[in-house]
Design a protein around this motif. Structure first.
Motif, PDB file in Angstrom:
ATOM      1  N   LYS A  14     -33.407  28.785  51.809  1.00 17.71           N
ATOM      2  CA  LYS A  14     -32.058  28.485  51.311  1.00 17.71           C
ATOM      3  C   LYS A  14     -32.058  28.166  49.812  1.00 17.71           C
ATOM      4  O   LYS A  14     -31.194  28.635  49.074  1.00 17.71           O
ATOM      5  CB  LYS A  14     -31.452  27.320  52.106  1.00 17.71           C
ATOM      6  N   GLU A  15     -33.039  27.386  49.348  1.00 17.83           N
ATOM      7  CA  GLU A  15     -33.039  26.997  47.929  1.00 17.83           C
ATOM      8  C   GLU A  15     -33.220  28.208  47.012  1.00 17.83           C
ATOM      9  O   GLU A  15     -32.674  28.258  45.914  1.00 17.83           O
ATOM     10  CB  GLU A  15     -34.085  25.912  47.634  1.00 17.83           C
ATOM     11  N   ASP A  18     -29.804  30.061  47.094  1.00 19.69           N
ATOM     12  CA  ASP A  18     -28.831  29.302  46.300  1.00 19.69           C
ATOM     13  C   ASP A  18     -29.080  29.464  44.802  1.00 19.69           C
ATOM     14  O   ASP A  18     -28.152  29.672  44.019  1.00 19.69           O
ATOM     15  CB  ASP A  18     -28.866  27.810  46.667  1.00 19.69           C
ATOM     16  N   PHE A  19     -30.361  29.355  44.407  1.00 16.31           N
ATOM     17  CA  PHE A  19     -30.708  29.474  42.996  1.00 16.31           C
ATOM     18  C   PHE A  19     -30.301  30.846  42.463  1.00 16.31           C
ATOM     19  O   PHE A  19     -29.647  30.961  41.415  1.00 16.31           O
ATOM     20  CB  PHE A  19     -32.204  29.240  42.763  1.00 16.31           C
ATOM     21  N   GLU A 152     -35.069  29.113  35.028  1.00 16.56           N
ATOM     22  CA  GLU A 152     -34.225  27.932  35.222  1.00 16.56           C
ATOM     23  C   GLU A 152     -33.646  27.546  33.860  1.00 16.56           C
ATOM     24  O   GLU A 152     -34.036  28.087  32.824  1.00 16.56           O
ATOM     25  CB  GLU A 152     -35.066  26.794  35.806  1.00 16.56           C
ATOM     26  N   PHE A 160     -40.741  29.701  45.082  1.00 17.36           N
ATOM     27  CA  PHE A 160     -40.329  29.250  46.411  1.00 17.36           C
ATOM     28  C   PHE A 160     -41.414  29.595  47.427  1.00 17.36           C
ATOM     29  O   PHE A 160     -42.227  30.492  47.198  1.00 17.36           O
ATOM     30  CB  PHE A 160     -38.994  29.887  46.806  1.00 17.36           C
TER      31      PHE A 160
END
Length: 191
Positions: A14-15, A18-19, A152, A160
């Motif tokens: 999920k992360e 989302d990112f 980022e 991940f």
């Protein structure tokens, strides 16, 4: 009854979804594509099977399962944007990941077992990517200079953990359209 197609893929956590989704949303105006992929459908395809009889699916699941049970979870790092199709009007817009020996090894193993089961697979070299959008829809030609590296806010790469390989089933009438048919959890090192 609707016929579904199937594919083995790396499930993104999920992360990571989302990112990627937030990163793209901030830059979407620079990339006029007709159809954006739902973030729930982000994945890295290992082997596309197409339509399949249940008996063949069951057989390939039984062949792949012991191979993936021996694999440990591993880390992937998002790299940069890319395209497939004509350079001036691409058909696929994607994000890739940095090179990973473990990802390549898993893909080769899954691909080999699918072929042994009788699936006719794409012969193109494996190019791990996450499809983000399809079909360029601008009068202007696509500019390759817009293919950024994915970072980022502080400029660091985004990594991940891959903890599952999934055999997905496609449902074109749903959103998201890819649904887990069978999940193959990877071992947690030291777990």
């Amino acid at each position: 009854m609707a016929k579904h197609h199937y594919f083995f893929a790396v499930k993104l956590p999920k992360e990571a979804k989302d990112f990627l989704y937030e990163w793209i949303q901030a830059r979407k105006g620079d990339f006029p594509f007709a159809r954006w992929v739902h973030p729930g459908d982000y994945h890295i395809t290992l082997a596309f099977l197409g339509f399949a009889e249940k008996s063949m699916l069951n057989e390939v699941v039984e062949k792949v399962k012991p191979i993936l049970e021996k694999e440990s979870s591993f880390t992937l790092t998002l790299n940069s944007l890319g395209i497939f199709g004509p350079k001036k009007a691409p058909t696929i817009f994607w994000a890739d990941v940095e090179s990973s020996e473990q990802l390549d090894s898993i893909q080769k193993s899954v691909y080999r077992e699918c072929e042994k089961t009788g699936f006719q697979l794409d012969k193109k070299p494996f190019r791990p990517h996450i499809t983000l959008a399809r079909k360029w829809k601008s009068e202007d030609a696509f500019e390759e200079g817009t293919l950024l590296q994915i970072r980022e806010k502080d400029g660091k790469t985004f990594s991940f953990n891959v903890t599952e390989i999934v055999l997905y089933e496609t449902h074109l009438d749903r959103t998201p359209k890819y649904h887990e048919y069978v999940s193959f959890p990877l071992a947690i090192p030291g777990g």
